[in-house]
Scaffold this motif. Structure first.
Motif, mmCIF file in Angstrom:
data_model
loop_
_atom_site.group_PDB
_atom_site.id
_atom_site.type_symbol
_atom_site.label_atom_id
_atom_site.label_comp_id
_atom_site.label_asym_id
_atom_site.label_seq_id
_atom_site.Cartn_x
_atom_site.Cartn_y
_atom_site.Cartn_z
ATOM 1 N N PRO A 291 0.804 -1.217 0.000
ATOM 2 C CA PRO A 291 0.000 0.000 0.000
ATOM 3 C C PRO A 291 0.850 1.287 0.000
ATOM 4 O O PRO A 291 2.057 1.237 0.184
ATOM 5 C CB PRO A 291 -0.822 -0.104 1.289
ATOM 6 C CG PRO A 291 -0.796 -1.555 1.653
ATOM 7 C CD PRO A 291 0.535 -2.041 1.210
ATOM 8 N N PHE A 292 0.155 2.407 -0.176
ATOM 9 C CA PHE A 292 0.802 3.686 -0.409
ATOM 10 C C PHE A 292 1.745 4.106 0.716
ATOM 11 O O PHE A 292 2.750 4.769 0.472
ATOM 12 C CB PHE A 292 -0.264 4.771 -0.625
ATOM 13 C CG PHE A 292 0.316 6.105 -1.027
ATOM 14 C CD1 PHE A 292 0.950 6.256 -2.244
ATOM 15 C CD2 PHE A 292 0.226 7.194 -0.176
ATOM 16 C CE1 PHE A 292 1.488 7.476 -2.626
ATOM 17 C CE2 PHE A 292 0.756 8.421 -0.541
ATOM 18 C CZ PHE A 292 1.392 8.565 -1.769
ATOM 19 N N HIS A 293 1.440 3.712 1.971
ATOM 20 C CA HIS A 293 2.327 4.115 3.062
ATOM 21 C C HIS A 293 3.717 3.493 2.911
ATOM 22 O O HIS A 293 4.710 4.067 3.344
ATOM 23 C CB HIS A 293 1.721 3.771 4.437
ATOM 24 C CG HIS A 293 1.298 2.359 4.603
ATOM 25 N ND1 HIS A 293 -0.011 1.963 4.457
ATOM 26 C CD2 HIS A 293 1.993 1.235 4.910
ATOM 27 C CE1 HIS A 293 -0.113 0.656 4.678
ATOM 28 N NE2 HIS A 293 1.101 0.196 4.952
ATOM 29 N N HIS A 294 3.793 2.304 2.278
ATOM 30 C CA HIS A 294 5.102 1.699 2.027
ATOM 31 C C HIS A 294 5.835 2.444 0.913
ATOM 32 O O HIS A 294 7.070 2.530 0.920
ATOM 33 C CB HIS A 294 4.946 0.227 1.658
ATOM 34 C CG HIS A 294 4.633 -0.663 2.818
ATOM 35 N ND1 HIS A 294 5.256 -0.539 4.041
ATOM 36 C CD2 HIS A 294 3.753 -1.700 2.956
ATOM 37 C CE1 HIS A 294 4.796 -1.449 4.875
ATOM 38 N NE2 HIS A 294 3.862 -2.156 4.254
ATOM 39 N N HIS A 295 5.094 2.993 -0.032
ATOM 40 C CA HIS A 295 5.696 3.828 -1.082
ATOM 41 C C HIS A 295 6.351 5.057 -0.441
ATOM 42 O O HIS A 295 7.495 5.405 -0.777
ATOM 43 C CB HIS A 295 4.616 4.258 -2.082
ATOM 44 C CG HIS A 295 5.082 5.272 -3.083
ATOM 45 N ND1 HIS A 295 5.803 4.940 -4.209
ATOM 46 C CD2 HIS A 295 4.929 6.629 -3.115
ATOM 47 C CE1 HIS A 295 6.078 6.033 -4.901
ATOM 48 N NE2 HIS A 295 5.560 7.071 -4.259
ATOM 49 N N LEU A 296 5.638 5.688 0.467
ATOM 50 C CA LEU A 296 6.186 6.851 1.166
ATOM 51 C C LEU A 296 7.407 6.459 1.993
ATOM 52 O O LEU A 296 8.389 7.208 2.064
ATOM 53 C CB LEU A 296 5.117 7.466 2.074
ATOM 54 C CG LEU A 296 3.890 8.063 1.386
ATOM 55 C CD1 LEU A 296 2.892 8.562 2.416
ATOM 56 C CD2 LEU A 296 4.288 9.199 0.445
ATOM 57 N N GLN A 297 7.335 5.291 2.603
ATOM 58 C CA GLN A 297 8.459 4.807 3.415
ATOM 59 C C GLN A 297 9.702 4.599 2.545
ATOM 60 O O GLN A 297 10.816 4.964 2.939
ATOM 61 C CB GLN A 297 8.066 3.503 4.103
ATOM 62 C CG GLN A 297 9.034 3.048 5.176
ATOM 63 C CD GLN A 297 8.549 1.818 5.897
ATOM 64 O OE1 GLN A 297 7.739 1.054 5.381
ATOM 65 N NE2 GLN A 297 9.055 1.596 7.096
ATOM 66 N N MET A 298 9.498 4.034 1.373
ATOM 67 C CA MET A 298 10.626 3.794 0.471
ATOM 68 C C MET A 298 11.131 5.083 -0.170
ATOM 69 O O MET A 298 12.241 5.121 -0.715
ATOM 70 C CB MET A 298 10.233 2.766 -0.589
ATOM 71 C CG MET A 298 9.906 1.400 0.005
ATOM 72 S SD MET A 298 9.626 0.089 -1.203
ATOM 73 C CE MET A 298 11.324 -0.293 -1.684
ATOM 74 N N LYS A 299 10.316 6.121 -0.087
ATOM 75 C CA LYS A 299 10.740 7.452 -0.536
ATOM 76 C C LYS A 299 11.594 8.155 0.520
ATOM 77 O O LYS A 299 12.133 9.239 0.277
ATOM 78 C CB LYS A 299 9.511 8.313 -0.855
ATOM 79 C CG LYS A 299 8.881 8.057 -2.214
ATOM 80 C CD LYS A 299 9.738 8.614 -3.334
ATOM 81 C CE LYS A 299 9.027 8.555 -4.666
ATOM 82 N NZ LYS A 299 9.867 9.137 -5.758
#
Length: 333
Positions: A291-299
């Motif tokens: 989910p999107f929160h993991h995208h932010l985390q990887m950012k």
């Protein structure tokens, strides 16, 4: 009734101090996703922490009037919690990150959601009327409301489950969700009081009491679940919380509020759906990870910052609903 928040905090803290050592002793650690580098250090963190806010609800059943909406709501939350508990148990037993098979999960959810949806449709206080925020209108979905409620329960439980990917994320967002929903229910409750509708006001009193209790329990749980987490809620907790979000919203006629107030849940689900569909079609990814929160985390965003962002988004959504989504002159009837 706000005193039930204090009761929830106290009972949940007591449960936490008893359950956490037990989970450690039983080695009920959470297997983590091996491809999330930031999570490797979390392997072994006790899971099934959702019991901390489910147990106070179990105790509350002793004091809640049987057959009331509040009593049924607790039963529903516990039913979904059991599905999540089985999922967690299998993960722990076999030491991998896959619990119940997808078909086992979805069949279990469909069975429970169908039973709940027929109950809602045939209940005199719920029925098929759904308030539409911002349009100041109530739509009677008739028999189609059964399918609507089934969709809401399945979507909410799975969306909250997907949102539970970072320390304190699902718990904090859901706490804010409950705070605003309590306010909206109180507004509707006040309207029925003005009409002299004694039965429905009593039902809302019971529901509000349970919501206060659960909110207090969540606050206590976050003491152990906030970054760095000493305990995860597991599917036991996330499934139960998703069921609570759906139950309280549907039971009070605020089904569509989930789309706005639960926008972070929607983001979690939509990001996963888009990622899967796009990858199957192109073999490429839209997000670094879903989910999107993991995208932010990887950012490069920290878990705490992501949680704060999600909380802020939920607060803004709640304020928008409060200012523009509800008619204070009786449109909630």
């Amino acid at each position: 009734m706000p005193e039930f928040v204090i009761v929830g905090i106290f009972v949940s803290l007591l449960c936490s101090f008893c359950i956490l050592p037990l989970l450690r002793k039983l080695k009920a650690g959470q297997p983590v996703l091996s491809y999330v580098n930031e999570h490797k250090g979390k392997s072994g963190t006790p899971t099934m922490g959702g019991l901390v806010f489910i147990i106070p609800l179990l105790i509350a059943l002793i004091f809640i009037k049987p057959h009331s909406l509040a009593f049924v709501s607790v039963i529903i939350i516990i039913a979904y919690g059991i599905i999540g508990f089985l999922d967690d148990f299998i993960k722990i037993k076999f030491k991998h990150n896959e619990g119940l098979k997808p078909w086992q999960k979805i069949i279990s959810q469909i069975v429970v959601s169908l039973a709940v949806s027929f109950y809602c449709y045939n209940n005199e206080f719920i029925g098929s009327d759904v308030y539409i925020p911002f349009f100041n209108t109530v739509i009677d979905f008739g028999k189609w409301s059964v399918l609507l409620y089934v969709f809401i329960f399945i979507a909410a439980t799975n969306s909250v489950n997907l949102t539970d990917g970072l320390d304190g994320l699902a718990g904090s967002v859901t706490t804010v969700y409950f705070v605003f929903l309590i306010l909206f229910i109180y507004i509707k409750h006040t309207y029925f009081v003005s009409l002299g509708s004694v039965l429905i006001t009593k039902e809302y009193d019971y529901i509000l009491s349970v919501m206060y209790l659960l909110t207090g329990s969540l606050i206590a749980f976050l003491i152990f679940n906030a970054f760095p987490a000493r305990m995860f809620m597991g599917d036991t907790g996330s499934m139960a919380l998703g069921a609570a979000v759906a139950t309280f919203s549907v039971f009070t006629g605020f089904s569509f509020f989930i789309l706005i107030l639960g926008v972070t849940y929607v983001i979690s689900s939509i990001s996963v759906i888009l990622q899967v569909l796009y990858y199957k079609a192109t073999k490429k990814r839209i997000f670094l990870m879903a989910p999107f929160h993991h995208h932010l985390q990887m950012k490069g965003l920290s878990e705490v910052r992501i949680s704060v962002i999600y909380i802020a988004v939920t607060v803004v959504a709640g304020i928008l609903l409060l200012c523009y989504g509800i008619d204070f002159q009786g449109g909630l009837a």
